[in-house]
Write a protein that holds these residues in place. Sequence first.
Motif, mmCIF file in Angstrom:
data_model
loop_
_atom_site.group_PDB
_atom_site.id
_atom_site.type_symbol
_atom_site.label_atom_id
_atom_site.label_comp_id
_atom_site.label_asym_id
_atom_site.label_seq_id
_atom_site.Cartn_x
_atom_site.Cartn_y
_atom_site.Cartn_z
ATOM 1 N N HIS A 155 -5.275 1.519 -28.462
ATOM 2 C CA HIS A 155 -6.704 1.441 -28.778
ATOM 3 C C HIS A 155 -7.364 0.208 -28.194
ATOM 4 N N LYS A 156 -6.556 -0.796 -27.806
ATOM 5 C CA LYS A 156 -7.139 -2.032 -27.273
ATOM 6 C C LYS A 156 -7.900 -1.760 -25.984
ATOM 7 N N LYS A 157 -7.356 -0.865 -25.154
ATOM 8 C CA LYS A 157 -8.016 -0.611 -23.870
ATOM 9 C C LYS A 157 -8.287 0.864 -23.598
ATOM 10 N N ALA A 158 -7.524 1.742 -24.267
ATOM 11 C CA ALA A 158 -7.666 3.168 -23.961
ATOM 12 C C ALA A 158 -8.470 3.873 -25.043
ATOM 13 N N GLY A 159 -9.355 4.763 -24.634
ATOM 14 C CA GLY A 159 -10.139 5.550 -25.583
ATOM 15 C C GLY A 159 -9.293 6.660 -26.189
ATOM 16 N N LEU A 160 -9.834 7.326 -27.206
ATOM 17 C CA LEU A 160 -9.103 8.391 -27.904
ATOM 18 C C LEU A 160 -8.657 9.470 -26.929
ATOM 19 N N GLU A 161 -9.568 9.877 -26.043
ATOM 20 C CA GLU A 161 -9.284 10.938 -25.069
ATOM 21 C C GLU A 161 -8.131 10.513 -24.142
ATOM 22 N N SER A 187 -3.898 6.153 -10.625
ATOM 23 C CA SER A 187 -5.046 5.283 -10.342
ATOM 24 C C SER A 187 -5.977 5.211 -11.553
ATOM 25 N N HIS A 188 -5.990 6.263 -12.349
ATOM 26 C CA HIS A 188 -6.820 6.326 -13.542
ATOM 27 C C HIS A 188 -6.171 5.528 -14.678
ATOM 28 N N ALA A 189 -4.861 5.741 -14.827
ATOM 29 C CA ALA A 189 -4.128 5.137 -15.946
ATOM 30 C C ALA A 189 -4.064 3.615 -15.859
ATOM 31 N N ILE A 190 -3.975 3.082 -14.631
ATOM 32 C CA ILE A 190 -3.806 1.622 -14.541
ATOM 33 C C ILE A 190 -4.992 0.853 -15.123
ATOM 34 N N GLY A 191 -6.108 1.539 -15.322
ATOM 35 C CA GLY A 191 -7.262 0.883 -15.925
ATOM 36 C C GLY A 191 -7.065 0.526 -17.386
#
Lengths: 381, 381
Positions: A8-14, A79-83
């Motif tokens: 939850h610190k960096k990733a949204g629920l989706e 490339s999406h996940a590393i964010g």
Amino acid sequence: MNIISISHKKAGLEERSRFAFSDEDKKEFRRQLFEIFPEIRECVILSTCNRCEIFWNGDDENVKEVEKFLCRYKNVPHSHAIGYLGIYTGSRAIRHLTRVACGIDSMVLGEDEILRQIKEAYYEAHESGATDYELNTIFQMAIAAAKEIKTSTGLSTTPVSIGTLVANMVSSLISEGYGNKVMILGITGKIGNITAKNIVAKGGVIVTGTTRKHNAEGLLPSYPQIKMAEFHDRYELMRDMDIIISSTESPHYTVTADEYIKTVGNDRKRIFIDLAVPPDIDSSIEELDNCRLVTIDYFKQLSEHNNNLKAEKALDARKKADMHADEIEKELRLHEIITKLPEIREMISANGIDKLVYGLRKKADKEQVEQIADWLLGNLI
Amino acid sequence: MNIISISHKKAGLEERSRFAFSDEDKKEFRRQLFEIFPEIRECVILSTCNRCEIFWNGDDENVKEVEKFLCRYKNVPHSHAIGYLGIYTGSRAIRHLTRVACGIDSMVLGEDEILRQIKEAYYEAHESGATDYELNTIFQMAIAAAKEIKTSTGLSTTPVSIGTLVANMVSSLISEGYGNKVMILGITGKIGNITAKNIVAKGGVIVTGTTRKHNAEGLLPSYPQIKMAEFHDRYELMRDMDIIISSTESPHYTVTADEYIKTVGNDRKRIFIDLAVPPDIDSSIEELDNCRLVTIDYFKQLSEHNNNLKAEKALDARKKADMHADEIEKELRLHEIITKLPEIREMISANGIDKLVYGLRKKADKEQVEQIADWLLGNLI
């Protein structure tokens, strides 16, 4: 140990939900992981609605590759996940686990649920034969540490939610001598509902709730202890009540002093707790003998105070978690020495301890020489 | 090692002078010190006009008593001395010595004198039999470190005084093709005097000085290379000069463009260096062909620039001094192990290395276990 963390610190629920693992899924992921990376022999997977964390043994040589494999496996573009994906290795990984386990990395600071989830994740891996010395040591010590820290800091026992704070007050009022009959006006609203649940959970009370909603019966299905009544009967019912809580969204008073005197009669000590904004309860009630009024402001202040207290406790817990992480690292390092004892014994008997000691002049720095001196000399009598 | 330090940092000249030691005094002080404190076997005393420092071996158990003894010995009330007396023990003492030795604790940053004084103080003690393993190791390593640091940082070779900067310019002018005949107007003034000394020290110049003071001859007795002349003959003498420096306290010009053209004749390249405030040299000189004028502002800017440079170098030197101090500590600690090698050998052969290793679980922290693991495992093939 290494960790890939999507939380939850960096990733949204989706984003988090794309990395969710069922137990079957964990087994299949591990089967492929162990096949592709022969050096990986241990793997624990923690999957909750707030985080997905993959823990595996060894040093950090394969981190990037495991990261890519996880993304392929979950069909998420790398490339999406590393964010939003976090990596922890070595000391930092152990510290991360001890912190997460005591709930200081959680959305709700100090929550207990995460520790249970970590235990279950570890047991699942253990039973699947996916843990060995490294993860066994780390998880067992981290779980024990989290229990110890929660007890010593009291982090998880500092209430901050209005519902808990009201329930605590009701309990202490009853122990002070008030009767145990509680009426909750607006019991199906958000605050009314959570307050009711907290009060019932403490036990020893009789709760009557009112609502204006027609489907009220269905809203508290799992609480048969709560008796529902009609809102317009509230004054009549109040005659038998000791504690009256009101938390409706009504723009009008639910209790006025005039009607209270007229219909209920100010015949015994009663406490009124007004959790509504704008207020539900006519503040003139406060001026009547036998009546006391506590408003939402009181609970808000108490909640803020406890939040500050909790933040302090969390700092304390973090320090302790890091100290426990150091102990875990120490144990791992010691284990390394112990497994090599036969070779060490042989080396010493072949070359003598002298050669090892003289070698320090070139190879060691001050700290290392000091630690070794303390060890060798501290063991002489 | 421990140090009692009375230095320019906190003690005034009068206070420092009360703690001055002659060589005979050092011997007598040590005789009494060794008699009163049987555990003290080594003592070096550094006594310069800027500092008195007493160094002695061992740990810090006797520091307060030695401090009191020193005050008694020097007949200074202890209550008075504690206001400016500094104490360094253990690691801090070694760091203090390495810093002092490279001149970064001096009034004039990076000065060389202190290192020579430390060497002499050490030799005196060594020859008196007042040093043994501890102070021998510390002083020899600190002296070698200071040399190394001065060379690698260039701390002592960055000029900041106006006198040195002017002398450097004179040298480079001569090597650029200017003649080597230098006239200094106001040679007995503070700046004139120091500039003259610096120029003469570089060699290869002929210096003529003027002053209005009557006892001028006596002011530069040790510099027979400097020829003194009458101030009012300056223009005539200037015909033979290449570089004219002026640094008088006169409110009037010592050189005007008009008089220069009239009496000297602008017949060759000459450089004018004006070190006076208010200016001594008519700035119209600058406009004449063959003439160049350099003012005090140029040297002030250069001095400031070099001061900044020196402050940076001093930071670098301090880091290096501290690293060398660590090396000294390491050597002392290693020596401790080496002297106990027979007992260590015996302990290991009696109990085995295993017992020592297992003992770490209770006695050691993470860092110690890591250092020991690196040592033992790093020596396995």
